[in-house]
Design a protein around this motif. Structure first.
Motif, mmCIF file in Angstrom:
data_model
loop_
_atom_site.group_PDB
_atom_site.id
_atom_site.type_symbol
_atom_site.label_atom_id
_atom_site.label_comp_id
_atom_site.label_asym_id
_atom_site.label_seq_id
_atom_site.Cartn_x
_atom_site.Cartn_y
_atom_site.Cartn_z
ATOM 1 N N UNK A 172 -9.502 2.482 -0.360
ATOM 2 C CA UNK A 172 -8.861 3.584 0.355
ATOM 3 C C UNK A 172 -9.520 3.707 1.722
ATOM 4 N N UNK A 173 -8.689 3.769 2.754
ATOM 5 C CA UNK A 173 -9.176 3.960 4.115
ATOM 6 C C UNK A 173 -8.628 5.279 4.631
ATOM 7 N N UNK A 174 -9.445 6.012 5.392
ATOM 8 C CA UNK A 174 -9.015 7.284 5.961
ATOM 9 C C UNK A 174 -9.312 7.303 7.449
ATOM 10 N N UNK A 209 -1.167 2.057 -10.263
ATOM 11 C CA UNK A 209 -0.931 0.821 -9.516
ATOM 12 C C UNK A 209 -1.801 0.681 -8.273
ATOM 13 N N UNK A 210 -2.670 1.665 -7.984
ATOM 14 C CA UNK A 210 -3.516 1.565 -6.797
ATOM 15 C C UNK A 210 -4.976 1.381 -7.186
ATOM 16 N N UNK A 229 -3.837 3.411 1.012
ATOM 17 C CA UNK A 229 -4.328 3.161 -0.344
ATOM 18 C C UNK A 229 -3.706 1.859 -0.834
ATOM 19 N N UNK A 230 -4.532 0.837 -0.956
ATOM 20 C CA UNK A 230 -4.048 -0.496 -1.340
ATOM 21 C C UNK A 230 -3.597 -0.519 -2.789
ATOM 22 N N UNK A 231 -2.505 -1.260 -3.032
ATOM 23 C CA UNK A 231 -2.021 -1.465 -4.391
ATOM 24 C C UNK A 231 -2.829 -2.585 -5.042
ATOM 25 N N UNK A 232 -2.918 -2.540 -6.361
ATOM 26 C CA UNK A 232 -3.556 -3.622 -7.100
ATOM 27 C C UNK A 232 -2.668 -4.854 -7.008
ATOM 28 N N UNK A 233 -3.259 -6.029 -7.094
ATOM 29 C CA UNK A 233 -2.515 -7.285 -6.971
ATOM 30 C C UNK A 233 -1.379 -7.386 -7.997
ATOM 31 N N UNK A 287 0.815 -1.206 0.000
ATOM 32 C CA UNK A 287 0.000 0.000 0.000
ATOM 33 C C UNK A 287 0.855 1.266 0.000
ATOM 34 N N UNK A 288 0.176 2.375 -0.250
ATOM 35 C CA UNK A 288 0.762 3.690 -0.045
ATOM 36 C C UNK A 288 0.124 4.261 1.208
ATOM 37 N N UNK A 289 0.901 4.983 1.991
ATOM 38 C CA UNK A 289 0.388 5.631 3.194
ATOM 39 C C UNK A 289 0.617 7.133 3.046
ATOM 40 N N UNK A 290 -0.443 7.894 3.202
ATOM 41 C CA UNK A 290 -0.367 9.351 3.105
ATOM 42 C C UNK A 290 -0.756 9.931 4.456
ATOM 43 N N UNK A 291 0.044 10.870 4.946
ATOM 44 C CA UNK A 291 -0.248 11.568 6.196
ATOM 45 C C UNK A 291 -0.294 13.056 5.902
ATOM 46 N N UNK A 292 -1.386 13.687 6.299
ATOM 47 C CA UNK A 292 -1.581 15.114 6.083
ATOM 48 C C UNK A 292 -1.739 15.776 7.439
#
Length: 146
Positions: A116-118, A110-111, A129-133, A50-55
């Motif tokens: 997407x979870x927030x 690729x996502x 944000x989960x990546x595609x398999x 996954x990607x992790x975004x922090x704001x």
């Protein structure tokens, strides 16, 4: 990542031409400085799945945010209004403040926009944000330097 709209900072009204040197050499830099003040800090981390975004958005409540996905972009906006009133026999004092921001991030192919979870906790809005398999299976390509 792209800034969608820019709203004026409340501090901008305090900086008059008498206070700041708005000659042609500094005008562009001064405006950029004010723009960056209004833009929340953002961290993006890539992990295996996954990607992790922090704001960073301290002082906001969960209900102040609006998050949408449109045409492959993750759009994050927030608005906050506060008002205070103090009454006495001889006077009434009212104060108010308003702040807002908008950020827009282009999501990579690729996502999965569906996964997407927030979560908002202690002034930090976090996205997973989960990546595609098929993107998880790709190995990095090694480039030889000549």
């Amino acid at each position: 990542m792209t800034l969608v709209k820019f709203r004026k900072s409340p501090l901008e009204n305090l900086f008059t031409p008498d206070f700041l040197d708005f000659n042609t050499n500094n005008l562009f830099n001064d405006r950029l400085w004010l723009k960056k003040m209004n833009e929340p800090a953002l961290n993006i981390k890539e992990k295996k799945d996954e990607f992790e975004i922090e704001l960073a958005a301290p002082g906001y409540n969960k209900k102040d945010f609006e998050v949408t996905i449109d045409d492959g972009c993750l759009n994050i906006s927030a608005k906050r209004e506060e008002s205070k009133e103090e009454k006495d026999e001889n006077y009434t004092r009212k104060e108010f403040s308003y702040s807002s921001f908008e950020r827009s991030l282009q999501l990579p192919e690729s996502v999965s926009g569906e996964k997407i979870k927030a979560k908002y906790d202690n002034g930090i809005l976090k996205f997973s944000i989960a990546k595609k398999e098929e993107a998880k299976k790709l190995k990095p390509k090694v480039i030889e330097i000549s």
